[in-house]
Scaffold this active site. Structure first.
Site, PDB file in Angstrom:
ATOM      1  N   TYR A 172       0.813  -1.215   0.000  1.00 11.88           N
ATOM      2  CA  TYR A 172       0.000   0.000   0.000  1.00 11.88           C
ATOM      3  C   TYR A 172       0.851   1.271   0.000  1.00 11.88           C
ATOM      4  O   TYR A 172       0.355   2.353  -0.271  1.00 11.88           O
ATOM      5  CB  TYR A 172      -0.953   0.033   1.207  1.00 11.88           C
ATOM      6  CG  TYR A 172      -2.064  -1.004   1.147  1.00 11.88           C
ATOM      7  CD1 TYR A 172      -2.249  -1.796   0.028  1.00 11.88           C
ATOM      8  CD2 TYR A 172      -2.942  -1.174   2.204  1.00 11.88           C
ATOM      9  CE1 TYR A 172      -3.256  -2.746  -0.032  1.00 11.88           C
ATOM     10  CE2 TYR A 172      -3.959  -2.118   2.155  1.00 11.88           C
ATOM     11  CZ  TYR A 172      -4.104  -2.904   1.031  1.00 11.88           C
ATOM     12  OH  TYR A 172      -5.108  -3.841   0.977  1.00 11.88           O
ATOM     13  N   LYS A 227       3.109 -15.440   1.929  1.00 11.26           N
ATOM     14  CA  LYS A 227       2.991 -16.144   0.642  1.00 11.26           C
ATOM     15  C   LYS A 227       4.427 -16.422   0.188  1.00 11.26           C
ATOM     16  O   LYS A 227       4.853 -16.028  -0.905  1.00 11.26           O
ATOM     17  CB  LYS A 227       2.213 -15.252  -0.344  1.00 11.26           C
ATOM     18  CG  LYS A 227       1.794 -15.919  -1.626  1.00 11.26           C
ATOM     19  CD  LYS A 227       0.684 -16.940  -1.477  1.00 11.26           C
ATOM     20  CE  LYS A 227       0.407 -17.608  -2.810  1.00 11.26           C
ATOM     21  NZ  LYS A 227      -0.489 -18.767  -2.698  1.00 11.26           N
ATOM     22  N   ASP A 236      -3.516 -18.135   1.299  1.00 11.80           N
ATOM     23  CA  ASP A 236      -4.691 -18.785   0.695  1.00 11.80           C
ATOM     24  C   ASP A 236      -5.230 -19.866   1.632  1.00 11.80           C
ATOM     25  O   ASP A 236      -6.445 -19.988   1.856  1.00 11.80           O
ATOM     26  CB  ASP A 236      -4.374 -19.344  -0.698  1.00 11.80           C
ATOM     27  CG  ASP A 236      -3.018 -20.017  -0.781  1.00 11.80           C
ATOM     28  OD1 ASP A 236      -2.203 -19.860   0.155  1.00 11.80           O
ATOM     29  OD2 ASP A 236      -2.757 -20.721  -1.777  1.00 11.80           O
ATOM     30  N   ASP A 264      -5.518  -6.810   5.632  1.00 10.42           N
ATOM     31  CA  ASP A 264      -6.691  -6.040   5.243  1.00 10.42           C
ATOM     32  C   ASP A 264      -7.848  -7.001   4.961  1.00 10.42           C
ATOM     33  O   ASP A 264      -8.975  -6.826   5.443  1.00 10.42           O
ATOM     34  CB  ASP A 264      -6.329  -5.241   3.972  1.00 10.42           C
ATOM     35  CG  ASP A 264      -7.366  -4.189   3.640  1.00 10.42           C
ATOM     36  OD1 ASP A 264      -8.355  -4.073   4.376  1.00 10.42           O
ATOM     37  OD2 ASP A 264      -7.198  -3.500   2.619  1.00 10.42           O
ATOM     38  N   ASP A 323     -11.054  -8.553   7.867  1.00 10.64           N
ATOM     39  CA  ASP A 323     -12.481  -8.407   7.551  1.00 10.64           C
ATOM     40  C   ASP A 323     -13.205  -9.751   7.626  1.00 10.64           C
ATOM     41  O   ASP A 323     -14.294  -9.850   8.190  1.00 10.64           O
ATOM     42  CB  ASP A 323     -12.672  -7.816   6.144  1.00 10.64           C
ATOM     43  CG  ASP A 323     -12.773  -6.296   6.180  1.00 10.64           C
ATOM     44  OD1 ASP A 323     -12.404  -5.710   7.214  1.00 10.64           O
ATOM     45  OD2 ASP A 323     -13.213  -5.707   5.178  1.00 10.64           O
TER      46      ASP A 323
END
Ligand code: NAD
Length: 353
Positions: A140, A186, A218, A242, A246
């Site tokens: 980001y 990852k 994943d 992020d 959620d």
């Protein structure tokens, strides 16, 4: 003295922050705590008064207190301002200026609301974990970034110190809980993730009592909905956090229930994860539990009083068990009450406990 800056903001922000302040007053009285609460403008309310969303005065106050309590900012009135003047830009600025490099979001189930989840009660029951998301680094913020007619690009980059400090917070949080940390990356595809993994393992040497597990993102997304009870503390980079925070939040509750803490080495800010809910603002309908839960996180993280945090969670649980609900979490036949009524009930529970 515990010095708190409260910034109610816009929409339902002032209503839910007023509830949280009521709870703080009850706790101050009950535990004989010297708490000072100074209110400041932020967001649209500040723009209307001063022509900017975040004034130097508010920022200075936030830098000179023990904890910031934020409601929510934004709304239709300020949506068409240029990007740099929007509430979102002010939120990013306050997080950056306060050096808030970690975002903590609990995924904790209130038994009374278990049937409201999209997961089966037997899968969800007993779920209680913390997602720690790195907040000021990664893709980001990495340079170069941009797009033209033919391609778009961003850069995922982490400095060693950035991974070290978030990993340490992950291990420290695990030490206060069940001593199990899952680091999500990852590393099979991204060099930046392999680097992350290496550093997390280095820091692990400082916390031998904690069990560390690596998990690919994943797989983690799948595991959180398959068997959320397996987690205690999760630590992950900005992008993955992020998304995963959620998912983790929503399996356990609705927007009005979810608190958060953003932590830096010197400062901390506590806020519900929901927005300013302009559709119900000013109607005494907002669910204040996310903001009251944010106060509980404040006692845990900024004031090192986990027993007070536990009292708050307990008072919330008791009120929910009594069947009292704000409209957002109510089913047919529930006792639907206002913001003020549910706040009074939680206050009364705290006074009596
Ligand atoms: P929202 O979270 O404000 O509302 C989404 C829906 O959830 C609405 O129907 C709302 O009524 C309901 N809701 C949210 N919180 C609730 C609560 N405590 N009690 C009962 N119902 C609740 O999201 P949105 O509608 O996408 O955004 C509205 C405004 O809030 C926008 O201007 C957005 O930019 C801003 N926003 C601010 C923050 C923040 O301050 N951190 C976060 C998200 C959105």
């Amino acid at each position: 003295m515990l010095k708190i800056v409260s910034i109610p903001g816009d929409g339902i922000g002032p209503e839910v922050v007023a509830s949280a302040v009521q709870i703080l007053d009850v706790l101050a009285e009950k535990h004989d705590l010297d708490i000072s609460i100074e209110e400041h403008l932020f967001g649209g309310a500040s723009y209307d008064e001063h022509g900017e969303m975040l004034t130097d005065e508010t920022l200075e106050a936030c830098k000179n207190c023990d904890a910031v309590l934020l409601g929510a900012v934004g709304g239709p009135k300020w949506e068409n301002l240029p990007h740099e003047k929007k509430p979102e830009a002010a939120l990013l600025k306050i997080r950056k200026e306060l050096g808030l490099f970690a975002n903590l979001r609990p995924a904790k189930v209130y038994d009374a609301l278990i049937s409201a989840s999209s997961l089966k009660p037997e899968i969800l029951s007993g779920t209680d974990f913390m997602v720690i998301r790195e907040l000021t680094g990664g893709i980001y913020f990495g340079q170069p970034r941009g797009y033209d007619d033919n391609k778009g690009w961003n850069t995922m980059v982490y400095e060693k110190y950035e991974v070290e400090r978030i990993a340490r917070l992950g291990f420290e949080t695990a030490m206060k809980r069940k001593k199990q940390l899952v680091s999500i990356d990852k590393a099979n595809v991204l060099e930046c993730s392999q680097f992350w993994r290496n550093i997390v393992h280095e820091i692990h040497k400082e916390f031998p009592a904690v069990t560390l597990t690596d998990m690919y993102v994943d797989n983690a997304a799948m595991q959180i909905v398959r068997d959320p009870k397996q987690f205690d503390v999760i630590v992950t980079k900005n992008l993955f956090g992020d998304i995963l925070s959620d998912i983790s939040g929503m399996i356990t509750g609705s927007l009005g229930m979810l608190p958060s803490a953003s932590i830096g080495s010197k400062h901390a800010l506590y806020e519900p994860i929901h927005g300013s809910a302009p559709d119900i603002a000013g109607q005494n309908k907002a669910n204040p539990i996310a903001t009251i839960g944010s106060v509980a996180m404040m006692f845990e993280h900024s004031f090192a009083m986990p027993h007070v945090a536990e009292e708050i969670y307990q008072a919330i649980e008791t009120v929910l068990e009594s069947g009292m609900r704000t409209a957002d979490i109510a089913n047919d036949g529930d006792n639907v009450v206002s913001t003020d009524e549910i706040t009074d009930a939680i206050s009364a529970g705290l006074e009596a406990s």
